[in-house]
Design a protein around this motif. Structure first.
Motif, PDB file in Angstrom:
ATOM      1  N   PHE A  58       2.823   2.935 -17.841  1.00 46.26           N
ATOM      2  CA  PHE A  58       2.088   1.700 -18.064  1.00 46.26           C
ATOM      3  C   PHE A  58       3.003   0.680 -18.721  1.00 46.26           C
ATOM      4  CE2 PHE A  58      -1.101   4.873 -17.599  1.00 46.26           C
ATOM      5  CZ  PHE A  58      -2.200   4.234 -17.042  1.00 46.26           C
ATOM      6  N   MET A  59       2.915  -0.573 -18.231  1.00 46.24           N
ATOM      7  CA  MET A  59       3.654  -1.687 -18.807  1.00 46.24           C
ATOM      8  C   MET A  59       2.736  -2.411 -19.785  1.00 46.24           C
ATOM      9  SD  MET A  59       6.627  -1.681 -17.242  1.00 46.24           S
ATOM     10  CE  MET A  59       7.215  -3.335 -17.601  1.00 46.24           C
ATOM     11  N   HIS A  60       3.288  -2.831 -20.919  1.00 44.66           N
ATOM     12  CA  HIS A  60       2.487  -3.435 -21.977  1.00 44.66           C
ATOM     13  C   HIS A  60       2.244  -4.912 -21.742  1.00 44.66           C
ATOM     14  CE1 HIS A  60       2.202  -5.398 -26.060  1.00 44.66           C
ATOM     15  NE2 HIS A  60       1.145  -4.632 -26.029  1.00 44.66           N
ATOM     16  N   GLY A  61       0.978  -5.306 -21.799  1.00 44.20           N
ATOM     17  CA  GLY A  61       0.592  -6.706 -21.772  1.00 44.20           C
ATOM     18  C   GLY A  61      -0.307  -6.975 -22.963  1.00 44.20           C
ATOM     19  N   PHE A  62      -1.100  -8.015 -22.876  1.00 40.57           N
ATOM     20  CA  PHE A  62      -2.003  -8.354 -23.973  1.00 40.57           C
ATOM     21  C   PHE A  62      -3.392  -8.606 -23.410  1.00 40.57           C
ATOM     22  CE2 PHE A  62       2.164  -9.436 -25.517  1.00 40.57           C
ATOM     23  CZ  PHE A  62       2.142  -8.975 -26.827  1.00 40.57           C
ATOM     24  N   MET A  63      -4.384  -8.418 -24.254  1.00 39.37           N
ATOM     25  CA  MET A  63      -5.759  -8.690 -23.856  1.00 39.37           C
ATOM     26  C   MET A  63      -6.337  -9.803 -24.729  1.00 39.37           C
ATOM     27  SD  MET A  63      -7.449  -4.994 -23.056  1.00 39.37           S
ATOM     28  CE  MET A  63      -8.862  -5.746 -22.266  1.00 39.37           C
ATOM     29  N   GLN A  64      -7.137 -10.654 -24.108  1.00 38.10           N
ATOM     30  CA  GLN A  64      -7.836 -11.701 -24.844  1.00 38.10           C
ATOM     31  C   GLN A  64      -9.269 -11.723 -24.340  1.00 38.10           C
ATOM     32  OE1 GLN A  64      -5.948 -15.538 -24.938  1.00 38.10           O
ATOM     33  NE2 GLN A  64      -7.906 -16.598 -25.012  1.00 38.10           N
ATOM     34  N   ASN A  65     -10.214 -11.463 -25.233  1.00 35.28           N
ATOM     35  CA  ASN A  65     -11.624 -11.372 -24.856  1.00 35.28           C
ATOM     36  C   ASN A  65     -11.833 -10.352 -23.748  1.00 35.28           C
ATOM     37  OD1 ASN A  65     -12.245 -13.429 -26.675  1.00 35.28           O
ATOM     38  ND2 ASN A  65     -11.831 -15.009 -25.148  1.00 35.28           N
ATOM     39  N   SER A 106       4.090  -9.364 -14.715  1.00 36.87           N
ATOM     40  CA  SER A 106       3.489  -8.796 -13.508  1.00 36.87           C
ATOM     41  C   SER A 106       4.416  -7.736 -12.929  1.00 36.87           C
ATOM     42  CB  SER A 106       3.239  -9.914 -12.483  1.00 36.87           C
ATOM     43  OG  SER A 106       2.837  -9.389 -11.242  1.00 36.87           O
ATOM     44  N   ALA A 107       3.872  -6.894 -12.046  1.00 37.26           N
ATOM     45  CA  ALA A 107       4.672  -5.881 -11.358  1.00 37.26           C
ATOM     46  C   ALA A 107       4.205  -5.766  -9.916  1.00 37.26           C
ATOM     47  CB  ALA A 107       4.571  -4.529 -12.058  1.00 37.26           C
ATOM     48  N   SER A 108       5.143  -5.465  -9.007  1.00 34.57           N
ATOM     49  CA  SER A 108       4.799  -5.315  -7.602  1.00 34.57           C
ATOM     50  C   SER A 108       5.812  -4.427  -6.907  1.00 34.57           C
ATOM     51  CB  SER A 108       4.751  -6.688  -6.906  1.00 34.57           C
ATOM     52  OG  SER A 108       4.569  -6.555  -5.504  1.00 34.57           O
ATOM     53  N   ASN A 109       5.335  -3.318  -6.378  1.00 33.53           N
ATOM     54  CA  ASN A 109       6.134  -2.495  -5.470  1.00 33.53           C
ATOM     55  C   ASN A 109       7.496  -2.113  -6.040  1.00 33.53           C
ATOM     56  OD1 ASN A 109       6.100  -1.069  -3.149  1.00 33.53           O
ATOM     57  ND2 ASN A 109       6.156  -2.825  -1.775  1.00 33.53           N
ATOM     58  N   GLY A 110       7.537  -1.745  -7.321  1.00 29.46           N
ATOM     59  CA  GLY A 110       8.785  -1.296  -7.925  1.00 29.46           C
ATOM     60  C   GLY A 110       9.531  -2.353  -8.715  1.00 29.46           C
ATOM     61  N   LEU A 111       9.179  -3.632  -8.548  1.00 33.35           N
ATOM     62  CA  LEU A 111       9.826  -4.711  -9.288  1.00 33.35           C
ATOM     63  C   LEU A 111       8.902  -5.231 -10.388  1.00 33.35           C
ATOM     64  CD1 LEU A 111      11.543  -6.791  -6.453  1.00 33.35           C
ATOM     65  CD2 LEU A 111      12.450  -4.864  -7.771  1.00 33.35           C
ATOM     66  N   GLU A 147       2.014 -14.471 -10.728  1.00 32.87           N
ATOM     67  CA  GLU A 147       2.050 -13.109 -10.203  1.00 32.87           C
ATOM     68  C   GLU A 147       3.264 -12.922  -9.297  1.00 32.87           C
ATOM     69  OE1 GLU A 147      -0.218  -9.622 -10.864  1.00 32.87           O
ATOM     70  OE2 GLU A 147      -0.569 -11.672 -11.544  1.00 32.87           O
ATOM     71  N   LEU A 148       3.728 -11.677  -9.216  1.00 24.84           N
ATOM     72  CA  LEU A 148       4.879 -11.290  -8.393  1.00 24.84           C
ATOM     73  C   LEU A 148       4.397 -10.481  -7.205  1.00 24.84           C
ATOM     74  CD1 LEU A 148       8.041 -10.728  -8.027  1.00 24.84           C
ATOM     75  CD2 LEU A 148       7.616  -8.666  -9.383  1.00 24.84           C
ATOM     76  N   VAL A 149       4.996 -10.690  -6.034  1.00 23.39           N
ATOM     77  CA  VAL A 149       4.731  -9.848  -4.874  1.00 23.39           C
ATOM     78  C   VAL A 149       6.060  -9.502  -4.214  1.00 23.39           C
ATOM     79  CG1 VAL A 149       4.296 -11.903  -3.440  1.00 23.39           C
ATOM     80  CG2 VAL A 149       3.580  -9.656  -2.633  1.00 23.39           C
ATOM     81  N   CYS A 150       6.319  -8.210  -4.050  1.00 24.09           N
ATOM     82  CA  CYS A 150       7.547  -7.722  -3.416  1.00 24.09           C
ATOM     83  C   CYS A 150       7.255  -7.405  -1.960  1.00 24.09           C
ATOM     84  CB  CYS A 150       8.055  -6.472  -4.143  1.00 24.09           C
ATOM     85  SG  CYS A 150       9.530  -5.739  -3.390  1.00 24.09           S
ATOM     86  N   GLU A 151       8.026  -7.985  -1.063  1.00 24.03           N
ATOM     87  CA  GLU A 151       7.834  -7.799   0.374  1.00 24.03           C
ATOM     88  C   GLU A 151       8.825  -6.770   0.890  1.00 24.03           C
ATOM     89  OE1 GLU A 151       8.679 -11.861   1.339  1.00 24.03           O
ATOM     90  OE2 GLU A 151       6.545 -12.323   1.525  1.00 24.03           O
TER      91      GLU A 151
END
Length: 394
Positions: A58-65, A106-111, A147-151
């Motif tokens: 799991f990658m760490h982010g933050f939560m708000q409400n 963000s994370a996508s397909n290994g990146l 957001e990131l998207v890996c093609e």
């Protein structure tokens, strides 16, 4: 004893991407085979049909409400924690991220996309230990989401990717339009365009969820706004899909797409977890009007009461459930099997398999020590990539 190219290719095609990527360094011959369009195409087709990947951590982010707001992570007033924290599963080791790369976005397909908002971004590969910096966007609009998207590429060992920023220019007051800025690794530049919804005002609740290169925004927690930047001729069109019907107020929801392109949705209503799927029409999900809630099909439902009764790991929660104090949040539907739900209760993460009706506790480590997940933070599931090209970042 040496083996012929055909036999070597067959052996390499059966190995996971991380191993194959490293084997490029064995010799010039191995590097040539692995980089050949024929191998990449056959390897991708094989992995698509048989991939049963793994949850790496799991990658760490933050939560708000209680809502994900990873794109605000560059705020200098946030607590003095490591910019990027990773909780790997027991036995798995994930690369430690340099602090200069900023916060997880963000994370996508290994990146992974990280940086310091609103203008500094990096794209990195945790497994190859490579990263690149992106040029700053042309305009510093108010950023609603990013957001990131890996093609995936089946003809060359290159990780092509896009970074999409949802923006709110001060002069844009039309409520069914949305401005986006898109960075493409192919062009090395940012481009700006306007997205138009089929109907309904666009008040986006959360950052988008990117599934197979398609963006999904939650709108008023009633609709899903779907945007496919690769859809030739409709690249500025937003398809609006009504959420599956729910008897109670939703506490949390997650989305996924199966290998056949079907859209899946997981709901937690406070009393039960539900998994829905949306069948395609003759033109897939492309319509000139909104897709109604009645088009969804309920695939599986499980009550919290039955979970607490059937699984010893949750037996201690029976009293909290009776008193209505049970905090459960759905985190993800596993990409390679949408019938497996990742959810958390307090500081513990669980995997529930709706097909086998089995459940297990996710064991995590931090600095080589068993750990729990802090309840006030958001933890983004980080999955193994099924393809070889995601392991290259050039």
């Amino acid at each position: 004893m040496d083996v012929c190219d055909d036999v070597l290719l067959e052996i390499l095609a059966r190995l996971p991407p991380k191993v194959v990527f490293k084997f490029r360094c064995v010799s010039k011959r191995w590097n040539k085979i692995i980089n050949s369009p024929f191998f990449l195409r056959s390897y991708g087709e094989r992995r698509k049909g048989s991939f049963a990947g793994s949850l790496l951590g799991f990658m760490h982010g933050f939560m708000q409400n209680k809502t994900r707001y990873t794109y605000t992570c560059g705020n200098p007033h946030l607590p003095s924690k490591p910019p990027i924290r990773i909780l790997p599963l027991l036995g798995d080791q994930i690369f430690t991220v340099p602090s200069k790369l900023g916060y997880f976005i963000s994370a996508s397909n290994g990146l992974v996309l990280c940086g310091h908002q609103p203008m500094t971004y990096y794209v990195m590969n945790l497994l190859t230990k490579k990263w690149v910096s992106l040029p700053s966007p042309h305009s510093a609009y108010e950023v609603k989401s990013i957001e990131l998207v890996c093609e995936e590429s089946t003809t060359q060992l290159v990780a092509n990717y896009k970074v999409v920023r949802t923006c709110i220019p001060s002069d844009l007051e039309v409520d069914n339009k949305l401005t986006i800025q898109t960075y493409s690794s192919k062009t090395g530049k940012w481009a700006e365009s306007i997205l138009v919804a089929t109907s309904n005002p666009l008040s986006l609740c959360d950052p988008p969820i990117v599934l197979n290169g398609v963006f999904h925004w939650s709108v008023f927690e009633k609709y899903i706004a779907v945007y496919d930047s690769n859809d030739i001729g409709r690249e500025n069109h937003l398809q609006m899909i009504k959420n599956p019907p729910a008897e109670r107020m939703l506490v949390s929801s997650v989305f996924s797409r199966s290998s056949d392109g079907l859209l899946w949705c997981g709901y937690y209503t406070g009393l039960s977890m539900q998994i829905w799927t949306l069948p395609k029409g003759e033109n897939g999900y492309k319509r000139s009007c909104n897709i109604p809630a009645k088009d969804w099909s309920l695939v599986h439902t499980v009550t919290l009461d039955s979970l607490c009764n059937d699984y010893s790991a949750l037996s201690y929660l029976r009293e909290e459930l009776k008193n209505g104090h049970l905090d459960l949040y759905m985190l993800a539907l596993i990409p390679w099997n949408p019938l497996i739900v990742v959810f958390r209760i307090d500081e513990t993460i669980f995997l529930y398999n709706a097909e086998s009706k089995s459940m297990e506790t996710v064991r995590l480590r931090y600095h080589d020590q068993p750990t729990i997940v802090p309840f006030d933070d958001y933890w983004h599931p980080y999955f193994e990539s099924p393809f070889l090209s995601s392991y290259a970042l050039q």
